[in-house]
Write a protein that holds these residues in place. Structure first.
Motif, PDB file in Angstrom:
ATOM      1  N   THR A  53     -23.901  38.363  46.192  1.00  0.00           N
ATOM      2  CA  THR A  53     -22.679  37.665  45.780  1.00  0.00           C
ATOM      3  C   THR A  53     -22.363  37.864  44.305  1.00  0.00           C
ATOM      4  O   THR A  53     -21.331  37.376  43.826  1.00  0.00           O
ATOM      5  CB  THR A  53     -22.812  36.159  46.070  1.00  0.00           C
ATOM      6  OG1 THR A  53     -24.082  35.699  45.599  1.00  0.00           O
ATOM      7  CG2 THR A  53     -22.698  35.886  47.564  1.00  0.00           C
ATOM      8  N   PHE A  54     -23.214  38.559  43.571  1.00  0.00           N
ATOM      9  CA  PHE A  54     -22.943  38.846  42.165  1.00  0.00           C
ATOM     10  C   PHE A  54     -22.306  40.221  41.987  1.00  0.00           C
ATOM     11  O   PHE A  54     -21.906  40.585  40.886  1.00  0.00           O
ATOM     12  CB  PHE A  54     -24.236  38.734  41.346  1.00  0.00           C
ATOM     13  CG  PHE A  54     -24.886  37.385  41.484  1.00  0.00           C
ATOM     14  CD1 PHE A  54     -24.352  36.276  40.845  1.00  0.00           C
ATOM     15  CD2 PHE A  54     -26.006  37.218  42.284  1.00  0.00           C
ATOM     16  CE1 PHE A  54     -24.922  35.020  40.991  1.00  0.00           C
ATOM     17  CE2 PHE A  54     -26.588  35.974  42.438  1.00  0.00           C
ATOM     18  CZ  PHE A  54     -26.042  34.868  41.786  1.00  0.00           C
ATOM     19  N   ASN A  55     -22.215  40.967  43.076  1.00  0.00           N
ATOM     20  CA  ASN A  55     -21.533  42.266  43.068  1.00  0.00           C
ATOM     21  C   ASN A  55     -20.187  42.078  43.756  1.00  0.00           C
ATOM     22  O   ASN A  55     -20.083  42.125  44.979  1.00  0.00           O
ATOM     23  CB  ASN A  55     -22.394  43.306  43.803  1.00  0.00           C
ATOM     24  CG  ASN A  55     -21.818  44.705  43.711  1.00  0.00           C
ATOM     25  OD1 ASN A  55     -20.604  44.902  43.748  1.00  0.00           O
ATOM     26  ND2 ASN A  55     -22.696  45.681  43.591  1.00  0.00           N
ATOM     27  N   LYS A  56     -19.149  41.849  42.961  1.00  0.00           N
ATOM     28  CA  LYS A  56     -17.847  41.491  43.521  1.00  0.00           C
ATOM     29  C   LYS A  56     -17.226  42.621  44.344  1.00  0.00           C
ATOM     30  O   LYS A  56     -16.534  42.362  45.338  1.00  0.00           O
ATOM     31  CB  LYS A  56     -16.888  41.077  42.409  1.00  0.00           C
ATOM     32  CG  LYS A  56     -17.231  39.746  41.766  1.00  0.00           C
ATOM     33  CD  LYS A  56     -16.149  39.316  40.780  1.00  0.00           C
ATOM     34  CE  LYS A  56     -16.437  37.953  40.192  1.00  0.00           C
ATOM     35  NZ  LYS A  56     -15.362  37.523  39.259  1.00  0.00           N
ATOM     36  N   LEU A  63     -15.994  41.004  52.841  1.00  0.00           N
ATOM     37  CA  LEU A  63     -15.086  39.919  53.234  1.00  0.00           C
ATOM     38  C   LEU A  63     -13.712  40.403  53.701  1.00  0.00           C
ATOM     39  O   LEU A  63     -12.915  39.616  54.205  1.00  0.00           O
ATOM     40  CB  LEU A  63     -14.909  38.939  52.066  1.00  0.00           C
ATOM     41  CG  LEU A  63     -16.066  37.969  51.818  1.00  0.00           C
ATOM     42  CD1 LEU A  63     -15.900  37.270  50.475  1.00  0.00           C
ATOM     43  CD2 LEU A  63     -16.153  36.933  52.940  1.00  0.00           C
ATOM     44  N   LYS A  64     -13.452  41.680  53.551  1.00  0.00           N
ATOM     45  CA  LYS A  64     -12.139  42.209  53.934  1.00  0.00           C
ATOM     46  C   LYS A  64     -11.882  41.992  55.432  1.00  0.00           C
ATOM     47  O   LYS A  64     -12.724  42.313  56.276  1.00  0.00           O
ATOM     48  CB  LYS A  64     -12.062  43.707  53.620  1.00  0.00           C
ATOM     49  CG  LYS A  64     -10.685  44.308  53.866  1.00  0.00           C
ATOM     50  CD  LYS A  64     -10.657  45.799  53.544  1.00  0.00           C
ATOM     51  CE  LYS A  64      -9.277  46.389  53.811  1.00  0.00           C
ATOM     52  NZ  LYS A  64      -9.247  47.850  53.566  1.00  0.00           N
ATOM     53  N   ASP A  65     -10.727  41.396  55.747  1.00  0.00           N
ATOM     54  CA  ASP A  65     -10.270  41.139  57.126  1.00  0.00           C
ATOM     55  C   ASP A  65     -11.101  40.096  57.864  1.00  0.00           C
ATOM     56  O   ASP A  65     -10.958  39.932  59.083  1.00  0.00           O
ATOM     57  CB  ASP A  65     -10.253  42.440  57.957  1.00  0.00           C
ATOM     58  CG  ASP A  65      -9.340  43.495  57.359  1.00  0.00           C
ATOM     59  OD1 ASP A  65      -8.289  43.119  56.813  1.00  0.00           O
ATOM     60  OD2 ASP A  65      -9.691  44.687  57.428  1.00  0.00           O
ATOM     61  N   VAL A  66     -11.963  39.364  57.164  1.00  0.00           N
ATOM     62  CA  VAL A  66     -12.791  38.345  57.797  1.00  0.00           C
ATOM     63  C   VAL A  66     -11.997  37.054  57.998  1.00  0.00           C
ATOM     64  O   VAL A  66     -11.234  36.637  57.134  1.00  0.00           O
ATOM     65  CB  VAL A  66     -14.052  38.067  56.936  1.00  0.00           C
ATOM     66  CG1 VAL A  66     -14.731  36.761  57.337  1.00  0.00           C
ATOM     67  CG2 VAL A  66     -15.032  39.231  57.062  1.00  0.00           C
ATOM     68  N   ASP A  67     -12.169  36.431  59.152  1.00  0.00           N
ATOM     69  CA  ASP A  67     -11.512  35.151  59.445  1.00  0.00           C
ATOM     70  C   ASP A  67     -12.370  33.967  59.000  1.00  0.00           C
ATOM     71  O   ASP A  67     -11.888  33.016  58.388  1.00  0.00           O
ATOM     72  CB  ASP A  67     -11.238  35.035  60.951  1.00  0.00           C
ATOM     73  CG  ASP A  67     -10.316  36.125  61.451  1.00  0.00           C
ATOM     74  OD1 ASP A  67      -9.173  36.177  60.971  1.00  0.00           O
ATOM     75  OD2 ASP A  67     -10.746  36.926  62.297  1.00  0.00           O
ATOM     76  N   VAL A  68     -13.661  34.018  59.351  1.00  0.00           N
ATOM     77  CA  VAL A  68     -14.582  32.918  59.046  1.00  0.00           C
ATOM     78  C   VAL A  68     -15.835  33.495  58.391  1.00  0.00           C
ATOM     79  O   VAL A  68     -16.372  34.501  58.848  1.00  0.00           O
ATOM     80  CB  VAL A  68     -14.988  32.150  60.327  1.00  0.00           C
ATOM     81  CG1 VAL A  68     -15.936  31.004  59.981  1.00  0.00           C
ATOM     82  CG2 VAL A  68     -13.756  31.615  61.045  1.00  0.00           C
ATOM     83  N   ALA A  69     -16.293  32.829  57.316  1.00  0.00           N
ATOM     84  CA  ALA A  69     -17.492  33.283  56.614  1.00  0.00           C
ATOM     85  C   ALA A  69     -18.519  32.157  56.544  1.00  0.00           C
ATOM     86  O   ALA A  69     -18.192  31.030  56.170  1.00  0.00           O
ATOM     87  CB  ALA A  69     -17.144  33.761  55.211  1.00  0.00           C
ATOM     88  N   ASN A  91     -17.907  33.181  42.841  1.00  0.00           N
ATOM     89  CA  ASN A  91     -17.558  34.548  43.228  1.00  0.00           C
ATOM     90  C   ASN A  91     -17.134  34.603  44.689  1.00  0.00           C
ATOM     91  O   ASN A  91     -16.158  35.270  45.052  1.00  0.00           O
ATOM     92  CB  ASN A  91     -18.758  35.484  43.031  1.00  0.00           C
ATOM     93  CG  ASN A  91     -19.073  35.720  41.567  1.00  0.00           C
ATOM     94  OD1 ASN A  91     -18.278  35.384  40.679  1.00  0.00           O
ATOM     95  ND2 ASN A  91     -20.224  36.304  41.297  1.00  0.00           N
ATOM     96  N   PHE A  92     -17.873  33.892  45.524  1.00  0.00           N
ATOM     97  CA  PHE A  92     -17.621  33.955  46.966  1.00  0.00           C
ATOM     98  C   PHE A  92     -16.249  33.387  47.315  1.00  0.00           C
ATOM     99  O   PHE A  92     -15.478  34.006  48.058  1.00  0.00           O
ATOM    100  CB  PHE A  92     -18.712  33.191  47.718  1.00  0.00           C
ATOM    101  CG  PHE A  92     -18.766  33.500  49.182  1.00  0.00           C
ATOM    102  CD1 PHE A  92     -19.446  34.609  49.643  1.00  0.00           C
ATOM    103  CD2 PHE A  92     -18.126  32.685  50.110  1.00  0.00           C
ATOM    104  CE1 PHE A  92     -19.499  34.909  50.996  1.00  0.00           C
ATOM    105  CE2 PHE A  92     -18.174  32.966  51.468  1.00  0.00           C
ATOM    106  CZ  PHE A  92     -18.862  34.085  51.914  1.00  0.00           C
ATOM    107  N   VAL A  93     -15.922  32.216  46.785  1.00  0.00           N
ATOM    108  CA  VAL A  93     -14.650  31.583  47.131  1.00  0.00           C
ATOM    109  C   VAL A  93     -13.480  32.356  46.519  1.00  0.00           C
ATOM    110  O   VAL A  93     -12.397  32.451  47.110  1.00  0.00           O
ATOM    111  CB  VAL A  93     -14.648  30.091  46.706  1.00  0.00           C
ATOM    112  CG1 VAL A  93     -14.469  29.923  45.201  1.00  0.00           C
ATOM    113  CG2 VAL A  93     -13.587  29.313  47.472  1.00  0.00           C
ATOM    114  N   GLU A  94     -13.704  32.943  45.357  1.00  0.00           N
ATOM    115  CA  GLU A  94     -12.653  33.744  44.702  1.00  0.00           C
ATOM    116  C   GLU A  94     -12.322  34.988  45.526  1.00  0.00           C
ATOM    117  O   GLU A  94     -11.142  35.284  45.789  1.00  0.00           O
ATOM    118  CB  GLU A  94     -13.139  34.145  43.307  1.00  0.00           C
ATOM    119  CG  GLU A  94     -12.206  35.065  42.538  1.00  0.00           C
ATOM    120  CD  GLU A  94     -12.842  35.594  41.261  1.00  0.00           C
ATOM    121  OE1 GLU A  94     -12.637  36.785  40.959  1.00  0.00           O
ATOM    122  OE2 GLU A  94     -13.550  34.821  40.573  1.00  0.00           O
ATOM    123  N   ILE A  95     -13.342  35.718  45.951  1.00  0.00           N
ATOM    124  CA  ILE A  95     -13.113  36.938  46.740  1.00  0.00           C
ATOM    125  C   ILE A  95     -12.641  36.581  48.150  1.00  0.00           C
ATOM    126  O   ILE A  95     -11.828  37.308  48.740  1.00  0.00           O
ATOM    127  CB  ILE A  95     -14.404  37.786  46.796  1.00  0.00           C
ATOM    128  CG1 ILE A  95     -14.872  38.165  45.391  1.00  0.00           C
ATOM    129  CG2 ILE A  95     -14.170  39.046  47.621  1.00  0.00           C
ATOM    130  CD1 ILE A  95     -13.864  38.960  44.584  1.00  0.00           C
TER     131      ILE A  95
END
Length: 475
Positions: A53-56, A63-69, A91-95
């Motif tokens: 999660t530190f590599n944006k 996360l591209k095209d993901v509905d639920v994470a 980072n996670f919520v931003e991306i």
């Protein structure tokens, strides 16, 4: 529905992954630090992305095209875990917003913010707050206390204390109330959250009956068929309690201290959202959860263990083969096995450790493990998940499995406290077993350490390779 699962090699993540793989209505994607830690028999349609999660950039690809994470990440084994957890969640919520993710499902810990809240628990709360801060993404924030299941940190601590100590002098925190929950019930909630119709952010506290830690230990003794006496002592400090856990359980001092600090305050349910939004889920009792966990251990059905994952990432940042080539010290033994198959020899050396021990000099290994515990290390008693199977990323006593090739090679990385870096390798070449101990010393102390152990290495490693071949004859 396209679903991203983070933490899929961790205790909860590994079990949740097995469930999600059976769900025909989702397309599962995994985000892992190192692909080697995943099972080789994953279905071909499962997407795997490597990174953290530190590599944006890598995170955005995942996360591209993901509905639920699913967010099942924490950095407890790092000294600066609190700041790392904040940055990771941010980072996670931003991306996730950038990629159009609709829902984040997060598992945190029960508890409230006050002056007694431990740093560990406060970090879990702050992570949930950060993940819930974006109005464009729904966050389902589950909060659990003591999770009971084969291989869970909480269960391993309680079980080890109960089994090893007929009479326990305990600190006053044993009277703190908590609401434990079976790991299968946690998984039920996480899985059902995928299809929850509600659209707003929710904090969902989950657990079974209220119990003190004293009651949990006594019920554990009952499940194990043991009689135990607990004598609370008011003067046992957090530090002393942490050393106590470090010596008598598989948990190392740093983790034990973080967990003990969290026992100062109650971890009980603060809302009825679990019953309101998940009325079909009926949690089992603590006693039932313990019995189920014990049965899984006895029948070698442990799916995941708390020690399987290296949260610091340091192990997987290494190029082990390159570092082995640079090792200054080497102890190598070779032995032919003309009348045996490669399969027999491989099965023999991959069943080493755990309950079966390390052959004739187990007492020396036990002493080394005890010294490691005194130094705040992991010690020898993490054991292994299954006595007959190994996988990359798994803990094997005070080693970590970093590579395994069927009928060819097993490479172990030392996690005990040593003044340097060490590996133990078993390799099959044609009809020969090659056993190698590698050591890269740190300064003069590292060199003195290696030289002082040469007589013991002669005894232990000679016996080990001969015993592996002898044991292979039984398979």
């Amino acid at each position: 529905m396209k679903v991203l699962l983070t933490g899929s090699t961790g205790y909860i993540g590994r079990r949740l992954k097995q469930r999600l793989l059976k769900n025909k209505n989702i397309q599962l994607r995994l985000y892992v630090r190192n692909k080697k830690t995943l099972s080789s028999n994953l279905p071909a349609n499962i997407e795997v992305f490597e990174g953290d999660t530190f590599n944006k950039d890598n995170l955005e690809k995942a996360l591209k095209d993901v509905d639920v994470a699913y967010y099942l990440i924490h950095s407890l084994s790092r000294s600066d875990y609190k700041n790392l957890d904040k940055q990771s969640a941010q980072n996670f919520v931003e991306i996730a917003q950038k990629c159009g993710v609709k829902k984040i499902i997060y598992l945190g810990g029960l508890g409230v913010k006050n002056e007694q809240t431990s740093e560990h628990l406060l970090s879990r709360i702050e992570t949930g707050e950060i993940l819930s801060s974006n109005k464009n993404i729904q966050t389902l924030w589950f909060r659990a206390g003591v999770i009971i299941g084969s291989g869970s940190t909480s269960f391993e601590i309680i079980r080890n204390l109960t089994e090893k100590l007929p009479i326990m002098t305990t600190p006053k925190w044993v009277n703190t109330k908590a609401q434990p929950i079976a790991v299968d019930d946690v998984l039920n909630y996480l899985e059902e959250a995928l299809v929850l119709k509600e659209k707003q952010n929710l904090i969902i506290d989950i657990g079974s009956e209220q119990l003190t830690y004293k009651e949990m230990m006594l019920q554990t003794a009952k499940a194990l068929g043991l009689k135990r006496v607990l004598i609370p002592l008011p003067f046992l400090s957090i530090t002393l309690s942490s050393y106590w856990l470090n010596l008598f359980t598989p948990v190392q001092f740093k983790v034990a201290k973080a967990l003990i600090e969290g026992l100062k305050s109650e971890v009980i349910i603060q809302n009825n959202h679990a019953k309101k939004y998940f009325p079909n889920i009926k949690t089992i009792s603590y006693l039932e959860a313990v019995k189920k966990a014990v049965k899984e251990i006895e029948t070698n059905q442990v799916i995941s263990r708390w020690s399987d994952t290296d949260y610091s990432g340091k192990i997987w940042d290494k190029d082990h083969d390159k570092e082995i080539a640079d090792a200054i010290f080497l102890d190598r033994k070779e032995l032919s096995f003309n009348n045996l198959s490669k399969e027999q020899v491989f099965k023999s050396f991959t069943s080493i450790g755990g309950k079966d021990g390390w052959f004739a000099y187990d007492s020396l290994w036990e002493i080394r493990g005890f010294i490691d515990k005194l130094l705040g290390g992991v010690g020898l008693h993490r054991g292994r998940k299954n006595q007959y199977k190994l996988s990359v990323g798994e803990s094997l006593d005070f080693w970590k499995v970093v590579e395994i090739k069927e009928n060819e090679r097993l490479l172990l990385y030392a996690q005990m406290k040593v003044p340097g870096t060490a590996w133990l390798e078993f390799k099959i070449v044609e009809n020969r077993l090659i056993q190698s101990a590698y050591f890269y010393p740190k300064g003069v102390l590292g060199r003195l350490y290696w030289y002082s152990l040469i007589p013991l290495h002669y005894l232990v490693f000679n016996n080990m390779i001969n015993s592996i071949i002898k044991k292979a004859e039984k398979f």
